[in-house]
Design a protein around this motif. Structure first.
Motif, mmCIF file in Angstrom:
data_model
loop_
_atom_site.group_PDB
_atom_site.id
_atom_site.type_symbol
_atom_site.label_atom_id
_atom_site.label_comp_id
_atom_site.label_asym_id
_atom_site.label_seq_id
_atom_site.Cartn_x
_atom_site.Cartn_y
_atom_site.Cartn_z
ATOM 1 N N ASP A 1 0.836 -1.199 0.000
ATOM 2 C CA ASP A 1 0.000 0.000 0.000
ATOM 3 C C ASP A 1 0.874 1.253 0.000
ATOM 4 O OD1 ASP A 1 0.218 1.213 2.745
ATOM 5 O OD2 ASP A 1 -0.548 -0.737 3.392
ATOM 6 N N HIS A 2 0.212 2.413 -0.169
ATOM 7 C CA HIS A 2 0.972 3.642 -0.448
ATOM 8 C C HIS A 2 1.725 4.173 0.774
ATOM 9 C CE1 HIS A 2 0.850 6.923 -3.819
ATOM 10 N NE2 HIS A 2 2.071 6.591 -3.466
ATOM 11 N N SER A 3 1.485 3.600 1.971
ATOM 12 C CA SER A 3 2.217 4.087 3.149
ATOM 13 C C SER A 3 3.722 3.837 3.015
ATOM 14 C CB SER A 3 1.687 3.429 4.430
ATOM 15 O OG SER A 3 1.973 2.053 4.460
ATOM 16 N N ILE B 1 1.188 10.484 -8.322
ATOM 17 C CA ILE B 1 0.171 10.129 -9.302
ATOM 18 C C ILE B 1 -0.887 9.286 -8.597
ATOM 19 C CG2 ILE B 1 -0.200 9.191 -11.620
ATOM 20 C CD1 ILE B 1 2.073 11.342 -11.395
ATOM 21 N N ASP B 2 -2.108 9.799 -8.506
ATOM 22 C CA ASP B 2 -3.061 9.174 -7.585
ATOM 23 C C ASP B 2 -4.457 9.747 -7.806
ATOM 24 O OD1 ASP B 2 -4.165 8.110 -5.067
ATOM 25 O OD2 ASP B 2 -2.098 8.054 -4.355
ATOM 26 N N ALA B 3 -5.478 8.951 -7.498
ATOM 27 C CA ALA B 3 -6.846 9.487 -7.446
ATOM 28 C C ALA B 3 -7.049 10.301 -6.175
ATOM 29 C CB ALA B 3 -7.851 8.343 -7.490
ATOM 30 N N ALA C 1 -5.245 12.401 -2.592
ATOM 31 C CA ALA C 1 -4.100 13.260 -2.272
ATOM 32 C C ALA C 1 -3.194 12.649 -1.198
ATOM 33 C CB ALA C 1 -4.584 14.633 -1.831
ATOM 34 N N ASP C 2 -3.698 11.698 -0.415
ATOM 35 C CA ASP C 2 -2.882 11.002 0.605
ATOM 36 C C ASP C 2 -2.155 11.966 1.525
ATOM 37 O OD1 ASP C 2 -3.761 8.759 -0.723
ATOM 38 O OD2 ASP C 2 -1.809 8.195 -1.573
ATOM 39 N N ILE C 3 -2.789 13.111 1.804
ATOM 40 C CA ILE C 3 -2.126 14.141 2.618
ATOM 41 C C ILE C 3 -2.878 14.377 3.924
ATOM 42 C CG2 ILE C 3 -3.285 16.165 1.580
ATOM 43 C CD1 ILE C 3 -0.483 17.541 1.558
ATOM 44 N N TYR D 1 3.653 6.290 -7.878
ATOM 45 C CA TYR D 1 2.517 6.003 -8.765
ATOM 46 C C TYR D 1 1.554 5.029 -8.104
ATOM 47 C CZ TYR D 1 0.600 6.052 -13.577
ATOM 48 O OH TYR D 1 -0.171 6.253 -14.692
ATOM 49 N N ASP D 2 0.407 5.546 -7.709
ATOM 50 C CA ASP D 2 -0.664 4.704 -7.181
ATOM 51 C C ASP D 2 -1.510 4.272 -8.382
ATOM 52 O OD1 ASP D 2 -3.108 3.780 -6.045
ATOM 53 O OD2 ASP D 2 -2.791 5.018 -4.263
ATOM 54 N N VAL D 3 -1.667 2.973 -8.572
ATOM 55 C CA VAL D 3 -2.376 2.514 -9.771
ATOM 56 C C VAL D 3 -3.856 2.908 -9.760
ATOM 57 C CG1 VAL D 3 -0.764 0.630 -10.255
ATOM 58 C CG2 VAL D 3 -2.832 0.166 -8.897
HETATM 59 MN MN LIG Z 1 -2.250 6.607 -2.923
#
Ligand SMILES: [Mn+2]
Length: 322
Positions: free
Chosen positions: A113-115, A136-138, A140-142, A244-246
């Protein structure tokens, strides 16, 4: 591309760093990503592109899956789930990326996962302090530890990278993260599902964000050029890391991912993006995260998702159509 096309990795040495981690979110299966991508022939394909490869497996997939279950309900910080495990795991990935870069190897990290990007991006910043990050992501993961609703830390890595939680409000296991990423050094592409609190952070900090609206309005090439100019003003030249998050890709093409959102990048836009980055010769690191074979409805879903992940890696590392 021949090796002279690479500004930073002229010898074309590469580390494939496997990061089979699912503890930054709640859906088991995403830890299978690295295994599936390698089974799909990724290493051989990258060798054919001229890279000397080495596989680094700093994590034990089975042990980590067990640990993730054990940490459930006991490892938390405020609303955040499994911060100790996320901190400990991303630090191992951090070390692997540092080791790769110390040997002048391009770090290609397969999630998970993106962590895990807390580790990868921190290591790349250590080596290239002026690096610009393309996320690159749907999503923002912020989210910060304060703002996250779900408590899933794969929605928070950018807040740790930027040090937004502050030292007194950071779980011990994540205190190793330097948190030195500046708002001017990150640009998003592909956003379409951003929480209200995240929108506020992005606005308040002046972070460059190109949503699907911008992709529709300007086209993907112009968006990439604007993003590069944002992180490297005055020509867009300088080292670039791509996380890059798919799930940036439309679920029509990448269905087997944890948080799919319709209305995303087409498969061609997704690949063009990394082809265009490869063309600059300035790429210094790549993550491919959130492929989750367990979430596929059928074998075609698995094949589509994994082959898209592998194609992103190949295109970022020199594969061209002609
Ligand atoms: Mn992500």
């Amino acid at each position: 591309m021949d090796s002279s096309s690479y500004t930073y990795f002229k010898e074309q040495k590469l580390s494939i760093i496997c990061a089979p981690f699912c503890g930054g979110q709640g859906k088991p299966g995403v830890e299978k990503g690295p295994r599936y991508m390698l089974k799909n022939g990724l290493e051989t394909d990258l060798k054919e592109l001229g890279w000397t490869t080495k596989i680094d497996e700093p994590l034990d997939e089975k042990e980590l899956l067990e640990k993730t279950k054990i940490h459930d309900g006991i490892d938390f910080y405020k609303n955040a789930k499994r911060p100790s495990l996320v901190g400990e795991t991303s630090q191992k990935i951090y070390q692997s990326v540092k080791d790769a870069l110390a040997e002048d190897r391009f770090p290609l990290t397969l999630g998970g996962d993106h962590s895990i990007a807390i580790g990868t991006v921190s290591a790349v910043i250590d080596k290239f302090p002026d690096v610009g990050l393309l996320w690159i992501d749907a999503h923002a993961d912020i989210n910060t530890l304060e703002s996250t609703d779900s408590g899933n830390l794969h929605g928070c890595p950018v807040s740790f990278l930027m040090g937004l939680n502050g030292p007194e409000n950071t779980p011990d296991a994540l205190k190793w993260c330097p948190g030195s990423l500046k708002p001017s050094k990150i640009a998003y592409i592909g956003l379409r599902d951003v929480d209200a609190a995240e929108k506020k952070i992005i606005k308040d900090m002046g972070i460059s964000a190109f949503s699907m609206y911008h992709v529709d309005k300007y086209g993907i090439n112009k968006v990439i050029e604007m993003a590069l100019e944002a992180i490297h003003p005055g020509g867009g030249n300088g080292p670039v890391m791509c996380s890059y998050d798919v799930d940036a890709v439309d679920p029509l093409f990448v269905p087997a991912t944890g948080t799919p959102v319709r209305g995303g990048l087409t498969l061609r836009e997704s690949l063009f993006l990394v082809e265009r980055l490869a063309e600059t010769g300035n790429l210094v690191g790549l993550d491919i995260v959130e492929c989750n074979p367990n979430l596929a409805v059928d074998d075609i879903h698995v094949a589509n998702t994994i082959s898209a992940g592998c194609a992103i890696a190949r295109c970022a590392l020199g594969e061209t159509l002609l």
